[in-house]
Design a protein around this motif. Sequence first.
Motif, PDB file in Angstrom:
ATOM      1  N   ILE A  22       0.876  -1.173   0.000  1.00  0.00           N
ATOM      2  CA  ILE A  22       0.000   0.000   0.000  1.00  0.00           C
ATOM      3  C   ILE A  22       0.911   1.220   0.000  1.00  0.00           C
ATOM      4  O   ILE A  22       1.714   1.398   0.920  1.00  0.00           O
ATOM      5  CB  ILE A  22      -0.926   0.011   1.226  1.00  0.00           C
ATOM      6  CG1 ILE A  22      -1.813  -1.240   1.215  1.00  0.00           C
ATOM      7  CG2 ILE A  22      -1.764   1.286   1.253  1.00  0.00           C
ATOM      8  CD1 ILE A  22      -2.604  -1.433   2.491  1.00  0.00           C
ATOM      9  N   ALA A  23       0.789   2.052  -1.024  1.00  0.00           N
ATOM     10  CA  ALA A  23       1.656   3.215  -1.170  1.00  0.00           C
ATOM     11  C   ALA A  23       0.825   4.487  -1.276  1.00  0.00           C
ATOM     12  O   ALA A  23       1.015   5.307  -2.168  1.00  0.00           O
ATOM     13  CB  ALA A  23       2.568   3.044  -2.377  1.00  0.00           C
ATOM     14  N   THR A  24      -0.106   4.629  -0.348  1.00  0.00           N
ATOM     15  CA  THR A  24      -0.918   5.838  -0.248  1.00  0.00           C
ATOM     16  C   THR A  24      -1.276   6.010   1.216  1.00  0.00           C
ATOM     17  O   THR A  24      -1.393   5.021   1.940  1.00  0.00           O
ATOM     18  CB  THR A  24      -2.195   5.731  -1.116  1.00  0.00           C
ATOM     19  OG1 THR A  24      -2.871   6.987  -1.128  1.00  0.00           O
ATOM     20  CG2 THR A  24      -3.125   4.653  -0.605  1.00  0.00           C
ATOM     21  N   PRO A  25      -1.399   7.246   1.692  1.00  0.00           N
ATOM     22  CA  PRO A  25      -1.789   7.419   3.093  1.00  0.00           C
ATOM     23  C   PRO A  25      -3.149   6.779   3.364  1.00  0.00           C
ATOM     24  O   PRO A  25      -4.102   6.986   2.621  1.00  0.00           O
ATOM     25  CB  PRO A  25      -1.842   8.936   3.264  1.00  0.00           C
ATOM     26  CG  PRO A  25      -0.962   9.469   2.179  1.00  0.00           C
ATOM     27  CD  PRO A  25      -1.113   8.513   1.033  1.00  0.00           C
ATOM     28  N   LEU A  26      -3.237   6.004   4.419  1.00  0.00           N
ATOM     29  CA  LEU A  26      -4.480   5.291   4.732  1.00  0.00           C
ATOM     30  C   LEU A  26      -5.583   6.210   5.237  1.00  0.00           C
ATOM     31  O   LEU A  26      -6.757   5.858   5.147  1.00  0.00           O
ATOM     32  CB  LEU A  26      -4.205   4.200   5.777  1.00  0.00           C
ATOM     33  CG  LEU A  26      -3.442   2.985   5.264  1.00  0.00           C
ATOM     34  CD1 LEU A  26      -3.073   2.068   6.420  1.00  0.00           C
ATOM     35  CD2 LEU A  26      -4.265   2.236   4.233  1.00  0.00           C
ATOM     36  N   HIS A  27      -5.234   7.389   5.748  1.00  0.00           N
ATOM     37  CA  HIS A  27      -6.259   8.265   6.324  1.00  0.00           C
ATOM     38  C   HIS A  27      -7.304   8.684   5.301  1.00  0.00           C
ATOM     39  O   HIS A  27      -8.434   8.979   5.648  1.00  0.00           O
ATOM     40  CB  HIS A  27      -5.616   9.512   6.943  1.00  0.00           C
ATOM     41  CG  HIS A  27      -5.267  10.557   5.933  1.00  0.00           C
ATOM     42  ND1 HIS A  27      -4.137  10.464   5.141  1.00  0.00           N
ATOM     43  CD2 HIS A  27      -5.904  11.678   5.547  1.00  0.00           C
ATOM     44  CE1 HIS A  27      -4.101  11.502   4.331  1.00  0.00           C
ATOM     45  NE2 HIS A  27      -5.163  12.254   4.553  1.00  0.00           N
ATOM     46  N   ASP A  28      -6.913   8.727   4.026  1.00  0.00           N
ATOM     47  CA  ASP A  28      -7.810   9.230   2.989  1.00  0.00           C
ATOM     48  C   ASP A  28      -8.080   8.187   1.905  1.00  0.00           C
ATOM     49  O   ASP A  28      -8.648   8.492   0.873  1.00  0.00           O
ATOM     50  CB  ASP A  28      -7.188  10.486   2.367  1.00  0.00           C
ATOM     51  CG  ASP A  28      -8.205  11.352   1.665  1.00  0.00           C
ATOM     52  OD1 ASP A  28      -9.390  11.299   2.030  1.00  0.00           O
ATOM     53  OD2 ASP A  28      -7.814  12.087   0.736  1.00  0.00           O
ATOM     54  N   ALA A  29      -7.626   6.966   2.142  1.00  0.00           N
ATOM     55  CA  ALA A  29      -7.782   5.918   1.135  1.00  0.00           C
ATOM     56  C   ALA A  29      -9.115   5.196   1.349  1.00  0.00           C
ATOM     57  O   ALA A  29      -9.566   5.012   2.466  1.00  0.00           O
ATOM     58  CB  ALA A  29      -6.630   4.925   1.226  1.00  0.00           C
ATOM     59  N   ASP A  30      -9.706   4.787   0.275  1.00  0.00           N
ATOM     60  CA  ASP A  30     -10.955   4.034   0.337  1.00  0.00           C
ATOM     61  C   ASP A  30     -10.610   2.542   0.311  1.00  0.00           C
ATOM     62  O   ASP A  30     -10.876   1.847  -0.657  1.00  0.00           O
ATOM     63  CB  ASP A  30     -11.851   4.425  -0.838  1.00  0.00           C
ATOM     64  CG  ASP A  30     -13.223   3.796  -0.763  1.00  0.00           C
ATOM     65  OD1 ASP A  30     -13.612   3.342   0.328  1.00  0.00           O
ATOM     66  OD2 ASP A  30     -13.904   3.749  -1.803  1.00  0.00           O
ATOM     67  N   ALA A 141       0.715  -6.953   8.082  1.00  0.00           N
ATOM     68  CA  ALA A 141       0.459  -8.382   8.266  1.00  0.00           C
ATOM     69  C   ALA A 141       1.441  -9.100   7.348  1.00  0.00           C
ATOM     70  O   ALA A 141       2.027  -8.467   6.460  1.00  0.00           O
ATOM     71  CB  ALA A 141      -0.985  -8.724   7.884  1.00  0.00           C
ATOM     72  N   PRO A 142       1.657 -10.394   7.535  1.00  0.00           N
ATOM     73  CA  PRO A 142       2.564 -11.096   6.618  1.00  0.00           C
ATOM     74  C   PRO A 142       2.121 -10.909   5.161  1.00  0.00           C
ATOM     75  O   PRO A 142       0.984 -11.202   4.798  1.00  0.00           O
ATOM     76  CB  PRO A 142       2.450 -12.558   7.064  1.00  0.00           C
ATOM     77  CG  PRO A 142       2.074 -12.467   8.510  1.00  0.00           C
ATOM     78  CD  PRO A 142       1.156 -11.272   8.595  1.00  0.00           C
ATOM     79  N   GLY A 143       3.015 -10.334   4.356  1.00  0.00           N
ATOM     80  CA  GLY A 143       2.716 -10.112   2.945  1.00  0.00           C
ATOM     81  C   GLY A 143       1.967  -8.825   2.650  1.00  0.00           C
ATOM     82  O   GLY A 143       1.676  -8.536   1.498  1.00  0.00           O
ATOM     83  N   LEU A 144       1.652  -8.029   3.672  1.00  0.00           N
ATOM     84  CA  LEU A 144       0.940  -6.762   3.487  1.00  0.00           C
ATOM     85  C   LEU A 144       1.799  -5.638   4.060  1.00  0.00           C
ATOM     86  O   LEU A 144       2.072  -5.615   5.266  1.00  0.00           O
ATOM     87  CB  LEU A 144      -0.426  -6.793   4.186  1.00  0.00           C
ATOM     88  CG  LEU A 144      -1.267  -5.519   4.095  1.00  0.00           C
ATOM     89  CD1 LEU A 144      -1.616  -5.185   2.637  1.00  0.00           C
ATOM     90  CD2 LEU A 144      -2.544  -5.670   4.930  1.00  0.00           C
ATOM     91  N   TYR A 145       2.199  -4.688   3.205  1.00  0.00           N
ATOM     92  CA  TYR A 145       3.170  -3.661   3.582  1.00  0.00           C
ATOM     93  C   TYR A 145       2.620  -2.262   3.313  1.00  0.00           C
ATOM     94  O   TYR A 145       1.835  -2.053   2.397  1.00  0.00           O
ATOM     95  CB  TYR A 145       4.475  -3.882   2.814  1.00  0.00           C
ATOM     96  CG  TYR A 145       5.043  -5.246   3.107  1.00  0.00           C
ATOM     97  CD1 TYR A 145       5.819  -5.457   4.227  1.00  0.00           C
ATOM     98  CD2 TYR A 145       4.738  -6.332   2.292  1.00  0.00           C
ATOM     99  CE1 TYR A 145       6.306  -6.727   4.521  1.00  0.00           C
ATOM    100  CE2 TYR A 145       5.214  -7.595   2.574  1.00  0.00           C
ATOM    101  CZ  TYR A 145       5.995  -7.785   3.694  1.00  0.00           C
ATOM    102  OH  TYR A 145       6.462  -9.037   3.997  1.00  0.00           O
ATOM    103  N   TYR A 146       3.102  -1.319   4.129  1.00  0.00           N
ATOM    104  CA  TYR A 146       2.599   0.058   4.095  1.00  0.00           C
ATOM    105  C   TYR A 146       3.768   1.033   3.993  1.00  0.00           C
ATOM    106  O   TYR A 146       4.453   1.311   4.969  1.00  0.00           O
ATOM    107  CB  TYR A 146       1.775   0.307   5.348  1.00  0.00           C
ATOM    108  CG  TYR A 146       1.150   1.673   5.456  1.00  0.00           C
ATOM    109  CD1 TYR A 146       0.541   2.280   4.368  1.00  0.00           C
ATOM    110  CD2 TYR A 146       1.138   2.349   6.674  1.00  0.00           C
ATOM    111  CE1 TYR A 146      -0.044   3.530   4.491  1.00  0.00           C
ATOM    112  CE2 TYR A 146       0.546   3.594   6.803  1.00  0.00           C
ATOM    113  CZ  TYR A 146      -0.036   4.182   5.699  1.00  0.00           C
ATOM    114  OH  TYR A 146      -0.615   5.413   5.813  1.00  0.00           O
ATOM    115  N   VAL A 147       4.028   1.533   2.785  1.00  0.00           N
ATOM    116  CA  VAL A 147       5.135   2.456   2.539  1.00  0.00           C
ATOM    117  C   VAL A 147       5.011   3.717   3.393  1.00  0.00           C
ATOM    118  O   VAL A 147       5.996   4.213   3.938  1.00  0.00           O
ATOM    119  CB  VAL A 147       5.189   2.833   1.033  1.00  0.00           C
ATOM    120  CG1 VAL A 147       6.157   3.976   0.795  1.00  0.00           C
ATOM    121  CG2 VAL A 147       5.551   1.626   0.191  1.00  0.00           C
TER     122      VAL A 147
END
Length: 198
Positions: A22-30, A141-147
């Motif tokens: 995931i390469a977008t800020p989560l605060h505003d992501a759908d 989580a395993p396999g889920l990453y947040y830039v």
Amino acid sequence: MVTYNTEEEGSATSEHFDAVVIATPLHDADISFSPDLQSSVSAQIKPFQRTVATFVRGVRAPLTSASEDPDDILTVKTKENLFFSSIGSKGNSVYKVFSKVPLSEDQLSRLFTTVEEVKVVDWMAYPLYSVPDTLPDFQLAPGLYYVNAIESAASAIEMSCVGSKNVALLVFQFLTGEEAVGEQGLCQDSSSDVKQEL
């Protein structure tokens, strides 16, 4: 499993991926997460700070009683009547004014004796910082990453590059099971002596 909607198809599509970044800020992501991930991911979402950048081509009004005003003014907003955070000269009679809300015509006229052109960029620029603070993990989580986890420490394009490299190394390690970092912080290709940076 990732489920997403596309504009062309108009319906949900589900696919399995070995890793997701995931390469977008989560605060505003759908983006929605499965119930087992939602609470841990929600704990990592920080509210963002609104910033308004007003670019003005014109002549700046004198702001101090000094014979010559400085080109750049940075403030610490402690007074209620201070309506801007900073003013900086960009050259060629162009100034950038940062504020928390859009500037009114009256406020602009207090800062500039002549206004030829105005452009406003209003966005949620960076997280609200607090001290002490717990920084989120790059791995949700395993396999889920947040830039963008790194934005909780500092928000700038250079920090996004650092976050991207960290996530690329974590994904490499996850997918291959190999240590991604060699002695110089570079990826070591196990099939040769060539080192390469991800």
